[in-house]
Design a protein around this motif. Structure first.
Motif, PDB file in Angstrom:
ATOM      1  N   UNK A  70      22.836   3.462   8.398  1.00 53.59           N
ATOM      2  CA  UNK A  70      22.488   4.662   9.150  1.00 53.59           C
ATOM      3  C   UNK A  70      22.178   4.298  10.600  1.00 53.59           C
ATOM      4  N   UNK A  71      22.539   5.224  11.513  1.00 51.13           N
ATOM      5  CA  UNK A  71      22.134   5.071  12.902  1.00 51.13           C
ATOM      6  C   UNK A  71      20.783   5.759  13.051  1.00 51.13           C
ATOM      7  N   UNK A  72      19.799   5.044  13.511  1.00 54.38           N
ATOM      8  CA  UNK A  72      18.487   5.652  13.675  1.00 54.38           C
ATOM      9  C   UNK A  72      17.814   5.090  14.909  1.00 54.38           C
ATOM     10  N   UNK A  73      17.109   5.974  15.614  1.00 54.32           N
ATOM     11  CA  UNK A  73      16.320   5.556  16.764  1.00 54.32           C
ATOM     12  C   UNK A  73      14.992   5.012  16.254  1.00 54.32           C
ATOM     13  N   UNK A  74      14.252   4.386  17.148  1.00 61.97           N
ATOM     14  CA  UNK A  74      12.938   3.856  16.747  1.00 61.97           C
ATOM     15  C   UNK A  74      12.014   4.965  16.279  1.00 61.97           C
ATOM     16  N   UNK A  75      12.172   6.149  16.871  1.00 60.71           N
ATOM     17  CA  UNK A  75      11.434   7.324  16.416  1.00 60.71           C
ATOM     18  C   UNK A  75      12.400   8.240  15.677  1.00 60.71           C
TER      19      UNK A  75
END
Length: 213
Positions: free
Chosen positions: A59-64
């Motif tokens: 999955x692509x996920x940001x730190x938040x």
């Protein structure tokens, strides 16, 4: 109805892609590839193979991890802009799958996005009642359009903004507050109408029951 339309075969999905845990809010097709990227209010972006229906990589996920409400692919196919419920616009690099920029300015969910044809600007729309034009190179807002209803409240507020020394952020917040107030008034009116309808239905039902006795 013609026989040709009656005999037309049903359109069936080629693949069903499963993985998101909340609403899928956007899809982009990567240029010259049999691949798509999806975004969701679960806060994730996912890369998919259209032939197998399988997810490619993690999955692509940001730190938040924040919900994503809109997405658009740059004309050169190298960058994705996404609008989030933390009021930010994020730019993702397609190859590295990393966030390369975050833009702040909206005061509510960023629900619509569009690239300019030359890829130098991004237009964002928000529930705060504004649209912003962003310069990709400088990461700055170059234009803000304040959208408001042609009601008496908004007309009076427009005069106030013209006559007083109000900066852009204050103007947007003021118009946003009035927009919310108008929504609350509409909601109260709808609830009252609903209550009146229910009362009429109950009254009609009681009359019908009295006639049957």
């Amino acid at each position: 109805m013609s026989s040709s339309s009656i005999n037309m075969p049903a359109i069936m999905p080629h693949q069903t892609l499963r993985g998101h845990t909340d609403c899928v809010t956007g899809v982009v097709h990567l240029h010259a590839r049999r691949q798509i990227i999806t975004c969701s209010t679960d806060g994730l972006l996912r890369l998919w193979d259209l032939e197998s229906g399988a997810q490619i990589g993690k999955d692509w996920r940001d730190e938040n991890k924040v919900g994503v409400w809109s997405m658009t692919l740059s004309p050169n196919g190298k960058t994705i802009a996404v609008g989030c419920n933390d009021r930010k616009v994020r730019l993702w690099d397609v190859e590295t799958r990393k966030v390369i920029a975050k833009w702040s300015g909206h005061i509510s969910v960023v629900c619509a996005l569009c690239w300019s044809a030359d890829g130098k600007r991004v237009l964002s729309g928000s529930w705060d009642g504004t649209a912003r034009v962003w310069d990709v190179e400088s990461d700055k807002t170059v234009l803000t359009c304040i959208l408001y209803y042609a009601s008496a409240n908004f007309a009076n507020t427009r005069v106030q903004l013209i006559n007083e020394n109000v900066n852009e952020e204050q103007a947007i917040q003021l118009l946003r507050n009035i927009w919310l107030a108008n929504n609350e008034a509409d909601k109260a009116l709808w609830q009252q109408q609903l209550a009146d309808d229910r009362e009429q239905q109950d009254h009609a039902q009681r009359l019908e029951e009295d006639e049957q006795q």
